[in-house]
Design a protein around this motif. Structure first.
Motif, PDB file in Angstrom:
ATOM      1  N   SER A 132      12.630 -27.528  15.605  1.00 27.65           N
ATOM      2  CA  SER A 132      11.639 -28.369  16.272  1.00 27.65           C
ATOM      3  C   SER A 132      11.360 -29.634  15.478  1.00 27.65           C
ATOM      4  O   SER A 132      11.277 -30.736  16.033  1.00 27.65           O
ATOM      5  CB  SER A 132      10.341 -27.575  16.459  1.00 27.65           C
ATOM      6  N   SER A 159       6.526 -31.559  24.555  1.00 24.63           N
ATOM      7  CA  SER A 159       7.897 -31.963  24.848  1.00 24.63           C
ATOM      8  C   SER A 159       8.440 -31.186  26.041  1.00 24.63           C
ATOM      9  O   SER A 159       8.063 -30.036  26.271  1.00 24.63           O
ATOM     10  CB  SER A 159       8.792 -31.732  23.633  1.00 24.63           C
ATOM     11  N   SER A 173      12.467 -33.434  16.803  1.00 23.78           N
ATOM     12  CA  SER A 173      11.280 -34.059  17.397  1.00 23.78           C
ATOM     13  C   SER A 173      11.389 -35.572  17.344  1.00 23.78           C
ATOM     14  O   SER A 173      12.062 -36.128  16.470  1.00 23.78           O
ATOM     15  CB  SER A 173      10.025 -33.605  16.650  1.00 23.78           C
ATOM     16  N   ASP A 230      14.225 -28.039  23.354  1.00 24.89           N
ATOM     17  CA  ASP A 230      13.000 -27.442  22.818  1.00 24.89           C
ATOM     18  C   ASP A 230      12.806 -26.009  23.293  1.00 24.89           C
ATOM     19  O   ASP A 230      12.166 -25.203  22.617  1.00 24.89           O
ATOM     20  CB  ASP A 230      11.785 -28.286  23.204  1.00 24.89           C
TER      21      ASP A 230
END
Length: 293
Positions: free
Chosen positions: A275, A112, A279, A117
């Motif tokens: 995360s 990513s 995501s 992130d």
């Protein structure tokens, strides 16, 4: 309806707790008898045997290319378990799990480029920095144990990558064959270290119980959860593992952590949860998601 919605959540919670119970029991009872390598041998060996009997993978055909992928998956799984148990000789269970979590977190974040992130990356780095002796001069953690935990993290990342490559196979097929390969890797090492002590009735009986608690039951519960939970929810709940490990180690092994170590575990868990929550929505294969340790 409410019971059906609770089932996958309880399945992930159960898998985390059973895994922590099995590993704590192994460290408490098997380490003094057969050492870390011997413990890995009986745990992985019996786990493979149980899943072979449960899934009978010989019923499914396996192409040569898939066999090579399963072999890589199994080697990574075996080496990861061995490094993790070697780490447990000298560092607390909860800390070892937290360090090991950096492996799958790295895999999740490498793919990513979103600005958010980098927040999770920074949070994980700060958490690890509070744990690592080479970064934090006041850390009481053994450097050798930390090195084994970091190796287990790298191997968990490798295991996830290889698990995705066999994700098209039935989960029972890939996991049972992968554990068999893992057993072929670690059992000779454990036998060389522990010798005939591995055949002690106490070791065999406890090893069978540890294998059921830390492999057969968690993996079966994960399969139930993965069929009903989105990837994000599964990842968030899986992030509870370091805290569960630390709490059960406190109760079963009398492993007391400092406030700094609890803070570091919390940061790594928060990075993993963040995360998973942010995501992109995509399916996750049971072979890639299975809990190690």
């Amino acid at each position: 309806m409410r019971r059906a919605s609770l089932l996958p959540l309880l399945s992930v919670l159960g898998s985390v707790i059973f895994l922590a119970l099995g590993t704590s029991w192994a460290k408490h009872t098997l380490f003094p008898l057969v050492g870390a390598a011997g413990t890995t041998a009986v745990r992985v060996g019996f786990s493979a045997l149980l899943l072979l009997l449960l899934w009978r993978p010989w019923r499914w055909p396996l192409r040569a290319r898939d066999a090579r992928r399963v072999a890589c998956y199994g080697v990574a799984l075996g080496a990861m378990n061995l490094c993790f148990y070697m780490a447990l000789r000298t560092i607390p269970f909860g800390v070892a799990v937290a360090i090991e979590f950096s492996g799958p977190l790295l895999v999740a974040l490498l793919g990513s480029r979103r600005p958010l992130d980098f927040v999770w990356v920074l949070l994980a780095i700060v958490g690890l920095g509070l744990l690592l002796p080479m970064v934090n001069n006041v850390s009481t953690l053994d450097p050798t144990g930390v090195t084994f935990a970091l190796a287990a993290a790298a191997l968990w990342a490798t295991y996830i990558v290889n698990g995705k490559r066999v994700g098209h196979l039935h989960a029972g097929h890939s996991v049972s064959l992968g554990l068999t390969v893992a057993a072929l890797v670690v059992v000779p090492i454990g036998a060389a270290q522990a010798g005939m002590a591995l055949l002690s009735p106490t070791v065999l009986l406890v090893g069978l119980g540890v294998a059921a608690l830390s492999s057969a039951i968690p993996m079966s519960l994960e399969m139930v959860a993965l069929k009903r939970l989105p990837k994000q929810a599964f990842g968030i709940m899986l992030s509870m593992e370091p805290a569960a490990a630390a709490l059960l180690a406190l109760l079963m092994l009398d492993e007391h952590l400092s406030a700094t170590q609890w803070l570091a575990i919390g940061m790594i868990m928060a990075a993993s949860m963040g995360s998973a929550f942010t995501s992109p929505r995509a399916p996750v294969s049971p072979a890639a998601a299975s809990l190690p340790g």
